[in-house]
Design a protein around this motif. Structure first.
Motif, mmCIF file in Angstrom:
data_model
loop_
_atom_site.group_PDB
_atom_site.id
_atom_site.type_symbol
_atom_site.label_atom_id
_atom_site.label_comp_id
_atom_site.label_asym_id
_atom_site.label_seq_id
_atom_site.Cartn_x
_atom_site.Cartn_y
_atom_site.Cartn_z
ATOM 1 N N MET A 1 1.172 -0.768 0.266
ATOM 2 C CA MET A 1 0.400 0.184 0.070
ATOM 3 C C MET A 1 1.020 1.323 -0.161
ATOM 4 S SD MET A 1 -3.253 -0.357 -0.252
ATOM 5 C CE MET A 1 -3.725 0.755 0.481
ATOM 6 N N LYS A 2 2.306 1.285 0.699
ATOM 7 C CA LYS A 2 2.445 2.342 0.705
ATOM 8 C C LYS A 2 3.982 3.119 -0.331
ATOM 9 C CE LYS A 2 4.813 0.887 4.434
ATOM 10 N NZ LYS A 2 6.054 0.584 6.037
ATOM 11 N N THR A 3 3.866 1.597 -0.948
ATOM 12 C CA THR A 3 3.975 1.316 -2.722
ATOM 13 C C THR A 3 3.802 2.109 -3.495
ATOM 14 O OG1 THR A 3 5.698 -0.322 -2.263
ATOM 15 C CG2 THR A 3 5.912 -0.090 -4.383
ATOM 16 N N ALA A 4 2.672 1.776 -3.511
ATOM 17 C CA ALA A 4 1.191 2.451 -4.090
ATOM 18 C C ALA A 4 1.216 3.598 -3.949
ATOM 19 C CB ALA A 4 0.241 1.318 -4.888
ATOM 20 N N LEU A 5 1.073 4.100 -2.430
ATOM 21 C CA LEU A 5 0.171 5.110 -2.589
ATOM 22 C C LEU A 5 1.865 6.620 -2.896
ATOM 23 C CD1 LEU A 5 -0.953 5.318 1.153
ATOM 24 C CD2 LEU A 5 -2.004 6.268 -1.095
ATOM 25 N N LYS A 6 3.117 6.059 -2.439
ATOM 26 C CA LYS A 6 4.215 6.400 -3.010
ATOM 27 C C LYS A 6 4.205 6.867 -4.766
ATOM 28 C CE LYS A 6 7.027 5.614 -0.101
ATOM 29 N NZ LYS A 6 8.954 4.569 0.539
ATOM 30 N N LYS A 7 3.779 5.200 -5.222
ATOM 31 C CA LYS A 7 3.704 5.857 -7.121
ATOM 32 C C LYS A 7 2.266 6.784 -7.113
ATOM 33 C CE LYS A 7 3.623 2.118 -8.674
ATOM 34 N NZ LYS A 7 3.120 0.844 -9.369
ATOM 35 N N LEU A 8 0.999 6.815 -6.562
ATOM 36 C CA LEU A 8 0.212 7.454 -6.915
ATOM 37 C C LEU A 8 0.443 8.562 -7.264
ATOM 38 C CD1 LEU A 8 -3.036 7.863 -7.899
ATOM 39 C CD2 LEU A 8 -3.531 7.768 -5.850
ATOM 40 N N ALA A 9 1.264 9.438 -5.466
ATOM 41 C CA ALA A 9 1.466 10.817 -5.591
ATOM 42 C C ALA A 9 2.987 11.040 -6.939
ATOM 43 C CB ALA A 9 2.206 10.805 -4.086
ATOM 44 N N MET A 10 3.454 10.481 -7.239
ATOM 45 C CA MET A 10 4.386 10.623 -8.145
ATOM 46 C C MET A 10 3.985 10.992 -9.382
ATOM 47 S SD MET A 10 7.304 10.783 -6.676
ATOM 48 C CE MET A 10 8.754 11.681 -8.366
ATOM 49 N N THR A 11 2.893 10.111 -9.436
ATOM 50 C CA THR A 11 2.376 10.479 -10.948
ATOM 51 C C THR A 11 1.717 11.542 -10.727
ATOM 52 O OG1 THR A 11 1.639 7.542 -11.191
ATOM 53 C CG2 THR A 11 0.332 9.318 -12.697
ATOM 54 N N ARG A 12 0.914 12.298 -9.870
ATOM 55 C CA ARG A 12 0.051 13.639 -9.917
ATOM 56 C C ARG A 12 1.039 14.429 -9.967
ATOM 57 N NH1 ARG A 12 -4.957 14.930 -11.269
ATOM 58 N NH2 ARG A 12 -5.556 16.650 -9.512
ATOM 59 N N VAL A 13 1.855 14.783 -9.626
ATOM 60 C CA VAL A 13 3.262 15.544 -9.229
ATOM 61 C C VAL A 13 3.557 15.833 -10.312
ATOM 62 C CG1 VAL A 13 5.209 15.811 -8.686
ATOM 63 C CG2 VAL A 13 3.309 15.460 -6.739
ATOM 64 N N CYS A 14 3.553 14.623 -11.408
ATOM 65 C CA CYS A 14 4.678 14.769 -12.556
ATOM 66 C C CYS A 14 2.934 15.126 -13.637
ATOM 67 C CB CYS A 14 4.484 13.057 -13.268
ATOM 68 S SG CYS A 14 5.859 12.626 -12.295
ATOM 69 N N GLN A 15 1.604 14.772 -13.215
ATOM 70 C CA GLN A 15 1.121 16.041 -14.221
ATOM 71 C C GLN A 15 1.036 16.989 -13.746
ATOM 72 O OE1 GLN A 15 -2.785 13.291 -12.990
ATOM 73 N NE2 GLN A 15 -2.262 11.429 -14.706
ATOM 74 N N LEU A 16 0.789 17.228 -12.641
ATOM 75 C CA LEU A 16 0.976 18.970 -12.844
ATOM 76 C C LEU A 16 1.969 19.718 -13.238
ATOM 77 C CD1 LEU A 16 -0.605 18.909 -8.352
ATOM 78 C CD2 LEU A 16 -1.865 19.216 -10.490
ATOM 79 N N SER A 17 2.992 18.998 -12.981
ATOM 80 C CA SER A 17 4.174 19.546 -13.025
ATOM 81 C C SER A 17 4.631 20.013 -15.397
ATOM 82 C CB SER A 17 5.722 18.823 -12.726
ATOM 83 O OG SER A 17 5.957 17.784 -13.413
#
Length: 310
Positions: free
Chosen positions: A294-310
């Motif tokens: 779950m922690k790995t998936a949360l980090k992956k989701l957060a990174m994807t969100r950051v890349c989309q915003l940037s």
């Protein structure tokens, strides 16, 4: 003597009538509610988005998060509003809704927690047969059976509770419409509801025994594991889950089995928090912060969100 009708109004007496403590209670409940809301929504989002988590364990976990969202949302927001507004009434239909949805969701959660313990038992004790036993069809049937049992139990409780004539002031000494407090308003004992409560307790106790037996087998298997890291990981996930299940069921047993005092105490209100507020808040912590996937998936989701915003 008055029958409960759609025009009736109940008074939720809550924790206290001291204004300062009411505000404190509202703030505390609001923080807890927001934490439960955020945690469960994150679990639903992550288990939906991440294809690596499309497994039986996370399928049941997603269902559990839906249940926890509903369980805490049918009681806590109304209590927060009443405390902030210094307004403690609830309509007849509002009270019926709380009783129905509380029993539907709580019973479904007990059944689902039992299914989840069986899932962990098969995964740890019979890993080679896991895919055949916990197939997608089997998981859907077990989840559907859990939801169905909750709905049937809720119908029985709601129908029997609100078919009883009441006497005196409609004061419910709780922060929500809880059945023991509603039965205390009845002019005479309600045999039908006591039978339904008895059946519910037998069902809950049976689930509790099944969960305990599952964990006994799980722990005995874990202790034989050669890997110290594997043992630590299994215990770190299973023990907190078992503690929350025990608190959830034992507090419910106490609330529904002990005779109500003539002057309800603060301890009765505190006990009710353990089966209405604690499980929906603690389950996300147990299954996300203490779970590597779950922690790995949360980090992956957060990174994807950051890349989309940037």
């Amino acid at each position: 003597m008055d029958n409960l009708t759609s025009g009736s109004t109940f008074f939720l007496m809550g924790f206290t009538d001291i204004r300062e403590i009411q505000i404190l209670h509202a703030v505390l409940f609001l923080l807890i509610y927001l934490a439960a809301l955020l945690g469960n929504l994150l679990i639903i989002l992550v288990t939906t988005k991440d294809h690596c988590l499309h497994t039986p364990m996370y399928f049941f976990l997603k269902n559990l998060s839906f249940l926890d969202l509903g369980l805490i949302s049918i009681t806590v927001p109304k209590s927060i509003t009443n405390s902030l507004m210094n307004y403690n009434t609830i309509s007849f239909l509002g009270c019926v809704s709380q009783v129905f949805f509380f029993f539907s969701l709580a019973t479904t959660e007990v059944a689902l927690l039992t299914v989840m313990s069986y899932d962990r038992y098969v995964a740890i004790c019979h890993p080679l047969r896991y895919n055949s036993i916990m197939s997608h069809g089997s998981c859907v049937r077990m989840a559907a059976s859990s939801w169905l049992s909750g709905g049937l139990n809720a119908i029985l409780h709601t129908a029997s509770t609100f078919s009883t004539p009441t006497c005196g002031s409609p004061e419910v000494h709780q922060f929500f419409c809880d059945v023991p407090q509603l039965l205390a308003l009845a002019c005479s004992p309600n045999p039908g509801e006591f039978v339904v409560i008895g059946l519910s307790l037998v069902f809950d106790f049976g689930c509790f025994v099944f969960i305990d037996i599952s964990y006994i087998y799980i722990f005995s298997t874990v202790l034989r594991m050669p890997s110290r890291e594997g043992r630590a990981r299994a215990f770190s996930t299973c023990l907190p889950h078992l503690i929350v299940v025990t608190l959830f069921l034992s507090s419910g047993f106490f609330a529904y089995l002990h005779p109500l005092p003539k002057s309800p105490s603060l301890s009765d209100l505190r006990i009710s928090v353990f089966y209405t507020v604690v499980p929906p808040t603690m389950n996300p912590l147990i299954y996300s912060l203490r779970n590597k996937d779950m922690k790995t998936a949360l980090k992956k989701l957060a990174m994807t969100r950051v890349c989309q915003l940037s």
